[in-house]
Each structure stands twice: as C-alpha cells, then as structure tokens.
Design an enzyme around this catalytic site. Structure first.
Site, PDB file in Angstrom:
ATOM      1  N   GLU A 255      -0.089   8.304   6.982  1.00 16.83           N
ATOM      2  CA  GLU A 255      -0.518   7.654   5.744  1.00 16.83           C
ATOM      3  C   GLU A 255      -1.832   8.238   5.249  1.00 16.83           C
ATOM      4  O   GLU A 255      -2.754   8.486   6.030  1.00 16.83           O
ATOM      5  CB  GLU A 255      -0.687   6.154   5.988  1.00 16.83           C
ATOM      6  CG  GLU A 255      -1.089   5.357   4.763  1.00 16.83           C
ATOM      7  CD  GLU A 255      -1.153   3.855   5.029  1.00 16.83           C
ATOM      8  OE1 GLU A 255      -1.313   3.100   4.065  1.00 16.83           O
ATOM      9  OE2 GLU A 255      -1.044   3.455   6.199  1.00 16.83           O
TER      10      GLU A 255
ATOM     11  N   GLU B 292       2.517  -4.622   0.499  1.00 22.48           N
ATOM     12  CA  GLU B 292       1.255  -4.639   1.249  1.00 22.48           C
ATOM     13  C   GLU B 292       0.109  -4.931   0.280  1.00 22.48           C
ATOM     14  O   GLU B 292      -0.822  -4.157   0.133  1.00 22.48           O
ATOM     15  CB  GLU B 292       1.050  -3.305   1.973  1.00 22.48           C
ATOM     16  CG  GLU B 292       0.009  -3.399   3.081  1.00 22.48           C
ATOM     17  CD  GLU B 292      -0.300  -2.049   3.710  1.00 22.48           C
ATOM     18  OE1 GLU B 292      -0.423  -1.997   4.938  1.00 22.48           O
ATOM     19  OE2 GLU B 292      -0.433  -1.056   2.972  1.00 22.48           O
TER      20      GLU B 292
END
Length: 254
Positions: free
Chosen positions: A143, A240
């Site tokens: 990420e 998220e």
C-alpha cells in the site's frame, strides 16, 4: 461492485468482537481489518474468539493486515524496519494461519516509517510473507500512503509501490490501491484505474478531503466505481473511511 467493511475504522463504538455482527446487520457479507491484537502472536483464545465472532456473524473476512506495530501511536508497518523485523517474521505464519481458517485471500504488509528503513529487508520480508501466503492461495498487497498524514512513510505513490512489487518478484504480490491516499497525493485515480487495474490486489476507499464516506468530499465515486467495473476489477472494495453517528452507508442508496 462488492464492498467489505473495515472493522478497524468503522463500528468503532462497539467492541471488536461485536463489529462483525454489526456489519452483517447493516447489510454486508464481508469485512476486513487491520491486525487487531497487541502483539504478533496472540494467545490461542484470542484468535479463537475472533474467528468465532466472524463465523457467527455469517460474514467473510476478505482482508487482514499483518502486524503493523501500534497503529494508534503512529506506527505504519514493520516490513522495512530492522528493529522490528523479528516481530514481523514472528507474525507471518500466525496471520496466514488465521487468514486460511477464515478464507481470507488478501493480506496487507505495511512498509514501515523511516528514517532507517531498509529496502533489501523489505524485499526479503515481502518474499517470505508471499511464500507463506501462497500456501493458502492468498495475495500479499503493498500500500502507498499519503505523506501529509504519514510524513515518514517511504511508499507514497503508485509508482513507488509498483517498483517495490516488481523487485519482490512474486506472482502473489500486488498493489493495494487506496484511492483516498493516492488522491491526496495528487494522483489521477481514474487514469490509474484505466491504466493499471490489472495490478490491483485490493481497493480501499474514502473521500478526499476529510477521509469520510463517498460523497462527503470531492472524489468522483460514481465514475470511480464505473471505471473499476469497466477495467475488469472483480475484487472487493474496502470501506476504510471515518464516520460517526447514523448514515455511514446511506451513500449506497443514492
């Protein structure tokens, strides 16, 4: 488009073990989470309680972070940090085993804050994690975070993540396209989807600015979802984002 609720950032008014059921009640059949334990190798009873909560709720765990340190205190991974490498390595088999038991196919390995991060160490640890994950048919994802909120995190662009993934050289290592972080860094997320969706192992979303639900900021989420579909992305999209009070998922009905 299939959505999965990140239980580490949503439903946080509830104890962790009650959140899978809350997600199910809200109409979701999939959840994801950051590493939810204080250390890399929690007691068997803790692991069993989490497994039971997920199974009892009738949801599937679709994403799980490897131990990333103390996230609340600002830690953002152990992968490339020499002083924390042993902790990461101790966590690999634990995470893979839990993921395998719950049918989870995406495992997120956060790089770790600098200064002092070691690229060669990160590559070696990613290979170790990927080889373990291959045993359950899972993908390890890398990420990119935004530097505004994570000023010491070295991987802050899709290109930097792609370069690291290429260096690792494992078929089951892919990109976690967190569109909030990438948009905050000025990337054209629509162009990224159009050009590189085949490299996405997972997608996560929040709106920018504010990291709220889709529609709370300026990101074109109707177009984003359409482009993901058109590009052939068939994985889950992780929710998220931060939200307090009712209405966290009203955007899905508009």
């Amino acid at each position: 488009m299939r959505f999965t609720v990140n239980l580490s950032i949503l439903f946080t008014d509830l104890p962790l073990l009650e959140r899978p059921a809350a997600a199910a009640k809200a109409g979701f059949d999939a959840v994801e989470m950051w590493w939810p334990f204080d250390g890399p190798d929690p007691a068997g009873a803790e692991l069993a309680s989490l497994r039971q909560a997920v199974e009892d709720a009738g949801v599937r765990l679709t994403g799980l972070n490897f131990d990333a340190g103390n996230m609340a205190a600002g830690d953002r991974g152990l992968l490339a940090r020499p002083g924390d490498s042993a902790r990461f390595q101790a966590n690999v088999d634990v995470t893979v085993r839990l993921a395998g038991e719950l049918g989870c196919g995406v495992l997120n390995a956060l790089y770790g804050n600098g200064p002092g991060t070691d690229r060669d160490l990160a590559v070696a640890n990613l290979r170790r994690a990927a080889d373990a994950a291959a045993g359950i048919g899972a993908t390890v994802v890398v990420e990119a975070l935004n530097s505004h909120e994570n000023p010491n995190y070295p991987i802050t662009s899709s290109q930097a993540a792609f370069e690291l993934i290429d260096e690792v050289g494992r078929d089951n290592v892919a990109f976690l396209a967190d569109l909030y972080h990438l948009h905050r860094m000025g990337e054209d997320v629509l162009a990224l989807i159009d050009g590189h969706a085949e490299r996405f192992g997972h997608v996560q979303i929040a709106d920018d600015p504010g990291r709220g639900r889709p529609g709370s900021g300026r990101m074109p989420y109707r177009e984003i979802f359409a482009r993901l579909e058109a590009a052939g992305y068939r994985g889950h999209v992780g929710l998220e984002y931060r939200h307090e009070g009712p209405g966290a998922f009203d955007w899905r009905r508009t």
